[in-house]
Design a protein around this motif. Structure first.
Motif, PDB file in Angstrom:
ATOM      1  N   TYR A  30      -3.619  -7.981 -16.347  1.00 50.29           N
ATOM      2  CA  TYR A  30      -3.456  -6.665 -15.739  1.00 50.29           C
ATOM      3  C   TYR A  30      -2.701  -5.726 -16.682  1.00 50.29           C
ATOM      4  O   TYR A  30      -1.703  -6.121 -17.288  1.00 50.29           O
ATOM      5  CB  TYR A  30      -2.683  -6.800 -14.416  1.00 50.29           C
ATOM      6  N   ARG A  44     -10.391   2.982 -11.185  1.00 48.65           N
ATOM      7  CA  ARG A  44      -8.983   2.780 -10.885  1.00 48.65           C
ATOM      8  C   ARG A  44      -8.077   3.460 -11.891  1.00 48.65           C
ATOM      9  O   ARG A  44      -6.925   3.747 -11.608  1.00 48.65           O
ATOM     10  CB  ARG A  44      -8.682   1.277 -10.840  1.00 48.65           C
ATOM     11  N   ASP A  58     -12.918  -0.808 -10.446  1.00 42.54           N
ATOM     12  CA  ASP A  58     -12.574  -1.869  -9.513  1.00 42.54           C
ATOM     13  C   ASP A  58     -13.860  -2.438  -8.922  1.00 42.54           C
ATOM     14  O   ASP A  58     -14.568  -1.763  -8.177  1.00 42.54           O
ATOM     15  CB  ASP A  58     -11.679  -1.310  -8.397  1.00 42.54           C
ATOM     16  N   ARG A  68      -8.441  -4.657  -2.600  1.00 46.29           N
ATOM     17  CA  ARG A  68      -7.464  -5.679  -2.961  1.00 46.29           C
ATOM     18  C   ARG A  68      -6.111  -5.302  -2.374  1.00 46.29           C
ATOM     19  O   ARG A  68      -5.781  -4.129  -2.245  1.00 46.29           O
ATOM     20  CB  ARG A  68      -7.369  -5.704  -4.491  1.00 46.29           C
ATOM     21  N   PRO A  74      -5.091  -7.398 -10.462  1.00 42.74           N
ATOM     22  CA  PRO A  74      -6.401  -7.808 -10.939  1.00 42.74           C
ATOM     23  C   PRO A  74      -6.381  -8.171 -12.429  1.00 42.74           C
ATOM     24  O   PRO A  74      -5.438  -7.871 -13.136  1.00 42.74           O
ATOM     25  CB  PRO A  74      -7.258  -6.565 -10.711  1.00 42.74           C
ATOM     26  N   ASN A  76      -8.645  -7.850 -16.119  1.00 39.44           N
ATOM     27  CA  ASN A  76      -9.625  -6.964 -16.748  1.00 39.44           C
ATOM     28  C   ASN A  76     -10.671  -7.783 -17.485  1.00 39.44           C
ATOM     29  O   ASN A  76     -10.339  -8.550 -18.381  1.00 39.44           O
ATOM     30  CB  ASN A  76      -8.943  -6.058 -17.782  1.00 39.44           C
ATOM     31  N   LEU A  89     -12.404  -4.705 -13.012  1.00 38.95           N
ATOM     32  CA  LEU A  89     -11.234  -5.352 -12.425  1.00 38.95           C
ATOM     33  C   LEU A  89     -11.696  -6.421 -11.435  1.00 38.95           C
ATOM     34  O   LEU A  89     -12.434  -6.126 -10.490  1.00 38.95           O
ATOM     35  CB  LEU A  89     -10.367  -4.316 -11.708  1.00 38.95           C
TER      36      LEU A  89
END
Lengths: 144, 794
Positions: A30, A44, A58, A68, A74, A76, A89
Motif C-alpha cells: 500500500y 482512488r 480500486d 473495502r 489494499p 497495488n 488495488l
C-alpha cells in the motif's frame, strides 16, 4: 501436454482473480495516495512509482463489489498498458499459477453487470474458480 | 567551425546512414511509397540546410538528386538499378563533401559535375506512364560554375498539368565545367561519360558508376580522420534521459529521508556521509535537469541567418523580430521543433513576404516583417510565427486541392477558409507557381505537421490575403519544468502555474474590512474597486463534504487567502486554505483514465515524494463558470462606467509625515510599500537615492515639500536607527520613493475632496475616519523634486 498460461492471482472480496503474468509490471504494498477530486469514484488516487505518476483504480469499486473497510489496506498490482502503467488495488496477493488452457471456459451468460464486461473467462481449478480479468477494459473508464 | 555547421554535420551523418538503408530497401520494393517519401524528405532537408549554410556544391548535388527523386515520386520514372546506384553514389559524394567540411570548414574544390550530369540525365529520361502530361514543363539549367547562381529555374508556359521539374542538361554546360575543374579530377572522362550517357539513353549503369569512383582520391585521406566531430558529443536517447531524471528524482527523495535520519543519529561519520550524499545528489539533479532544458533561443539563434540568406537570394527584405527567447523548453521539444520551425520560416520568407516593389505598390513598407514569439500559456508552450506578407490565397489552395484530387469539389465548397488554410499541411500540395530551391515542392509543411504532432502538439495556420499569415504551434508542457505556486485546500496540495498568477491577497477579517460579499450566494471580493469573483477551491473540487466545510469555517475565518489568477484575460480569485511556496515543478501527464478532468493539467511529484495535482486555471474557470462569453462582454462594458463614477469607494493609504497631520493618497497610485534602512541611502548629487530592484530610485522626503513641515522634523532624525517608510510610486517603469513618517492605515472609502487647495504639495482636503486629511499631490511633488521624471517619458 496441453498449453499452459501463467497468471498472477489475487483475492478480492473472497473472489479469486487473475491477470496474465506478463501484463504485471510489479506488485507493491500500500502506498499513500493523492486524491483526485471530481474523478470517477473507482479512481482512488495517484501514486508515485519511482518518479512515474500512476493512477490507482480500486478493483472492488470497478467490479461493483462492496467497498473495502477503512482499516484494510489494499495492495497495488501495477499493470502495463498501452498508455503506461496503472495500479489495481486488490485485497490480498496470491501465487503465480500455471493453469492449463483446457480448463478455460467463457463466463456464464447469467453473469451480469460490470463483471460481465471485465471478466474474460474462468479457469476451473481443482479447489476453486479463477476469474480472469481483461486488463485493457478494466483500465478504460471512459465507457462509464 | 560554428555551431550550426557542427550540428549540420552530426545530423547529416545520421541522415545519410538512414538514407543508405532506405535506398536499399526501396530497391527491394520499388513501390514502397513511405521509404521513397522519406528519402525525398531527407535529401530535401539536406539541400535546404546546405543552401543556407552556403555549401553550394553540396546543394547542387542534392538538388539534382531531388529532381530525380521527384520524378520517381510522381511515377514518371520507375526505379531501376541504375537510378539506385546513382542515388547511392550521391550519398557517397555527400559523405565525402561532409568529411571535407568537417576537416577544413569549407566544402573543398572537388568536382561533382559528372555525378550531377548523370543524375540529370537519369531524371530527363521519360518513361511516360500515361502520355502527354509528361512533357517537360520546367527547364532547369544546371550551371556548375562556382560563381553562377546554383540553379536557375525557368518556367515554361505553364500547362494545366501539375508542374513537374524535368531538368535537361543545358548545352553550354560543358564549357564552364572545364574551366572550374581542379587538376586532380578526371574531366575528360566525366565529359565523355556524360556525352555517352546522353547518347545511349538510359540503359547504362556500370560505366557511370565506375566513373564516379575516380572522384574518391582527394577525399580518401580525409575519410580516415572523419567523424572526429561525433566523438565530442554523444547523442542520447531522450527516453534514457527521462528515465535518468525519474531516477534522480527518486534519489533526491531517498536522500531527504536519509538526511532526516541523520539528524536523529549522533554518529558524526553518518552525518558527514549524509552531507556528502546531499551535495552529490543536488549536483547530480541539477546536471540531469540541465541536460533536458534549453531556452528556445538555441533554436532561434540560427534563424536570423536562415532568413537573411533566403531573403538575399530571393531579393527580398525581411526584418526578423523574436520575443520570448528565454522560454525554456524540454530537450525533446527543442529537438522536435527545430526542423519544423526552420521550414515554416523558409516558407514565410519564400511564399509569404513579397518582393519589395510589390510590397510598396500594395502600400506596405518595403521591408517585410517576420515575428517569432514564444511563451508558456494555457498549459502549453506556444510559438507563433507571424509575417505581414501576401497571405494564403484561399481560392487558389481550394482550386489546387480539387485539381490534385485531395478534395472533391463538394468538400472544398463546404470547407471554411480556415480549414482551407490548413490544407497547406497536406502532403504534395503546393500553390507556389514555381519550384525554387528554397521551397515550393509541397513537401515541408507536411513534415512540419507530422513532426509537431509526433510530440503531441498542434499547428494551425490563419491567414488574411494581403495582410499576412500566422502559424501557431502549440506544444504540451509534458515534461517541461515550470515554476508554480503550491497551495493547500481541503487537505490536498495543488500547484498553480506561475503564468496564471496575478497576485496573492491575504484578507484579515475585522479591521473595518468588508471581506467577502455575496451576490445571490455568489461570493465576490472588492479588489481595488473591482469586483473579483471568488471560487472556493475546496468547494469547487468537492474536496470535503458540506458539513466538514461548515465545521472548519469558523476556525478559518480569521483570514482568507485569495490567489488571484487570470485565465483568458479574465481574473478571478481562488480561495485556498494555505499558500505555501513557489517551486519548480516537473509536469507529468495523467493517465487516460483522468483525461476528462479539465481542471487538471497534470501532476507533479513534491519534495516529500507525494503527488500533487497541477491546476489548469483555464479549465477550472470553465468548470466554475467564471468564464462565459456574456459575462465577459458585460464586464467590459461596465469598466469605463466605473472609472468615471466618483461615488466609487476606493482603497486609500493613510499616512503622516512626522507631524499631526493625516495625509492620504489612493492606494492605486502605490506600487509598493517599502522599509528602507538609513544605511541603504546613498547620495547622487544633492539627492538621496537607494538601489531598488536594479534601479537607482530617487527618495523624496515628502515633509520637505509640505508647508508646515519645518515645525516637525521627520522621525528619522530623532533616532538614526529607525527605518524609513517609503511609498514607492511607479510610472512607465520608473520609480520614486516618497519618504513618509508613518503608514497609518488602509481604508475603503469614497474620496471626496471637500476643500480644494492645490498648493504646498496638497491637492485638497477631505475627512477620513473623522479626521481632516490632506490629499497629497504626488505628481506635483515629484515634478518639483525631479523635473525630468515625467519629461523623459514623453
Amino acid at each position: 501436454m496441453a498449453e499452459t498460461k501463467q497468471f498472477c492471482t489475487f483475492l478480492l472480496n473472497d473472489f479469486f482473480f487473475g491477470v496474465e503474468v506478463l501484463k504485471v509490471q510489479e506488485v507493491i504494498r500500500y502506498q499513500e495516495m493523492t486524491r483526485v477530486p471530481l474523478a470517477p469514484c473507482m479512481v482512488r488516487g495517484l501514486i508515485n512509482l519511482r518518479g512515474q505518476i500512476i493512477t490507482a483504480i480500486d478493483l472492488r469499486l470497478r467490479l461493483g463489489l462492496e467497498p473495502r473497510k477503512d482499516n484494510e489496506l489494499p495492495m497495488n498490482v501495477v499493470i502495463r498498458t498501452d498508455d503506461g502503467a496503472v495500479s489495481l488495488l486488490v485485497d490480498e496477493m496470491g501465487d503465480v499459477l500455471e493453469v492449463s488452457e483446457e480448463s478455460f471456459e467463457a463466463p456464464p451468460e447469467t453473469l451480469q453487470g460490470q463483471a460481465r464486461e471485465l471478466i474474460r473467462g474462468v479457469y476451473k481449478l481443482k479447489e476453486r474458480l479463477l476469474l480472469i480479468l481483461d486488463t485493457e477494459r478494466t483500465v478504460t473508464l471512459s465507457t462509464l | 567551425m560554428d555551431e550550426v555547421t557542427k550540428e549540420f554535420l552530426i545530423e547529416s551523418y545520421e541522415n545519410l546512414d538512414m538514407l543508405d538503408r532506405a535506398l536499399v530497401e526501396l530497391e527491394k520494393d520499388p513501390t514502397h511509397r513511405p521509404s521513397l517519401d522519406s528519402i525525398f524528405r531527407t535529401i530535401h532537408t539536406l539541400k535546404g540546410t546546405c543552401g543556407f549554410l552556403g555549401f553550394s556544391r553540396l546543394e547542387r548535388v542534392s538538388h539534382v538528386a531531388e529532381n530525380l527523386l521527384s520524378r520517381l515520386r510522381e511515377g514518371k520514372l520507375a526505379l531501376n538499378v541504375e537510378i539506385t546506384s546513382a542515388l547511392l553514389a550521391t550519398v557517397d559524394a555527400v559523405r565525402r563533401i561532409l568529411a571535407i567540411v568537417e576537416n577544413t570548414g569549407a566544402e573543398g574544390s572537388e568536382d561533382y559535375s559528372e555525378l550531377i550530369e548523370r543524375l540529370t540525365i537519369l531524371a530527363t529520361v521519360d518513361k511516360p506512364p500515361q502520355g502527354p502530361s509528361a512533357q517537360p514543363a520546367v527547364v532547369v539549367v544546371v550551371a556548375p560554375s562556382a560563381t553562377a547562381p546554383a540553379v536557375i529555374a525557368q518556367l515554361a508556359p505553364a500547362p494545366a498539368a501539375p508542374v513537374v521539374a524535368a531538368p535537361k542538361v543545358a548545352e553550354p554546360a560543358p564549357e564552364p565545367l572545364k574551366a572550374t575543374v581542379p587538376p586532380l579530377a578526371p574531366t575528360p572522362v566525366a565529359a565523355a561519360t556524360a556525352v555517352q550517357a546522353t547518347a545511349s539513353s538510359a540503359t547504362k549503369s556500370a560505366e557511370p558508376a565506375s566513373g564516379s569512383d575516380h572522384d574518391h582520391h582527394p577525399a580518401e585521406k580525409t575519410e580516415t580522420r572523419a567523424r572526429g566531430m561525433s566523438d565530442t558529443t554523444v547523442r542520447v536517447d531522450v527516453g534514457l534521459l527521462d528515465k535518468l531524471m525519474n531516477l534522480v528524482g527518486e534519489l533526491v527523495l531517498a536522500r531527504n529521508q536519509i538526511l532526516q535520519l541523520a539528524n536523529t543519529y549522533s554518529d558524526p561519520l553518518f552525518v558527514k556521509m549524509g552531507q556528502r550524499l546531499n551535495l552529490i545528489t543536488s549536483e547530480l539533479q541539477e546536471n540531469v535537469m540541465k541536460t533536458r532544458m534549453q531556452p528556445i533561443e538555441n533554436v532561434w539563434n540560427k534563424l536570423p541567418r536562415v532568413v537573411r540568406d533566403i531573403s538575399t537570394e530571393l531579393g527580398k527584405r525581411v526584418k526578423l523580430e523574436m520575443f520570448g527567447k528565454e522560454t525554456e523548453l524540454d530537450r525533446t521539444i527543442i529537438e522536435a521543433i527545430k526542423d519544423p520551425l526552420t521550414h515554416i520560416i523558409r516558407n514565410s520568407v519564400d511564399h509569404g513576404v513579397e518582393l519589395p516593389d510589390d510590397r510598396l505598390s500594395s502600400g506596405k513598407p518595403d521591408v517585410g516583417s517576420l515575428v517569432l514569439r514564444a511563451y508558456h500559456g494555457g498549459g502549453q508552450v506556444n510559438i507563433e510565427i507571424i509575417d505581414d506578407g501576401a497571405g494564403i490565397n484561399v481560392k487558389r489552395v481550394r482550386d489546387k486541392a480539387v485539381m490534385m484530387g485531395v478534395l472533391s469539389q463538394d468538400q472544398a465548397n463546404r470547407m471554411t477558409d480556415r480549414e482551407i488554410c490548413n490544407l497547406v499541411f497536406h502532403p504534395g500540395l503546393s500553390t507556389a507557381a514555381k519550384v525554387t530551391n528554397v521551397s515550393g515542392r509541397g513537401v515541408g509543411m507536411d513534415v512540419v505537421k507530422t513532426n509537431i504532432e509526433k510530440i503531441g502538439g498542434s499547428v494551425d495556420v490563419s491567414s488574411e490575403v494581403g495582410k499576412g499569415t500566422m502559424v501557431k504551434i502549440k506544444i504540451p508542457l509534458t515534461l517541461a519544468i515550470i515554476p508554480a505556486l503550491i497551495v493547500a485546500s481541503g487537505g490536498e496540495r495543488f500547484a498553480i502555474p506561475q503564468v496564471n498568477l496575478v497576485e496573492l491577497v491575504r484578507m484579515e477579517i475585522g479591521q473595518g474590512n468588508r471581506g467577502v460579499e455575496m451576490i445571490y450566494g455568489v461570493p465576490v471580493y472588492r479588489l481595488r474597486g473591482n469586483l473579483l469573483p471568488l471560487v472556493y477551491l475546496n468547494k469547487e473540487l468537492k474536496l470535503e463534504s458540506d458539513e466538514e466545510g461548515k465545521q472548519r469555517q469558523p476556525a478559518q475565518d480569521d483570514a482568507i487567502n485569495i490567489v488571484v489568477v487570470e485565465a483568458d484575460g479574465r481574473q478571478f480569485g481562488l480561495v485556498v486554505d494555505a499558500i505555501n511556496d513557489t517551486e519548480e515543478i516537473v509536469v507529468k501527464p495523467l493517465g487516460k483514465q483522468l483525461k476528462s478532468l479539465t481542471f487538471c493539467a497534470g501532476a507533479t511529484i513534491m519534495g516529500d515524494g507525494r503527488v500533487a495535482l497541477i491546476l489548469d486555471v483555464m479549465g477550472l474557470a470553465q468548470h466554475a463558470r467564471v468564464i462565459s462569453e456574456e459575462h465577459d462582454r458585460s464586464r467590459r462594458d461596465e469598466v469605463p462606467k466605473r472609472a468615471v463614477s466618483s461615488e466609487e469607494k476606493q482603497s486609500l493609504l493613510l499616512f503622516d509625515v512626522g507631524d499631526q497631520r493625516q495625509m492620504v493618497i489612493p492606494l492605486s497610485m502605490v506600487a509598493r510599500l517599502e522599509e528602507v534602512a538609513p544605511s541603504e541611502v546613498e547620495w547622487t548629487g544633492n539627492q538621496e537615492v537607494v538601489q531598488y530592484r536594479g534601479q537607482i530610485m530617487l527618495l523624496i522626503r515628502v515633509a520637505n515639500y509640505l508647508a508646515a513641515s519645518q515645525s516637525a522634523e521627520p522621525l528619522k532624525s530623532k533616532n538614526g536607527q529607525d527605518t524609513m517608510q517609503v511609498v514607492v510610486y511607479s510610472d512607465h517603469g520608473r520609480s520614486v520613493g516618497l519618504v513618509v513618517g508613518r503608514i497609518r492605515d488602509i481604508v475603503q472609502q469614497t474620496l471626496e475632496v471637500k476643500r480644494q487647495v492645490h498648493q504646498n504639495g496638497v491637492i485638497g482636503s477631505t475627512v477620513i475616519q473623522d479626521r481632516v486629511t490632506d490629499l497629497l499631490d504626488v505628481a506635483g511633488i515629484i515634478q518639483q523634486a525631479d523635473p525630468s521624471f515625467y519629461k523623459d517619458q514623453s
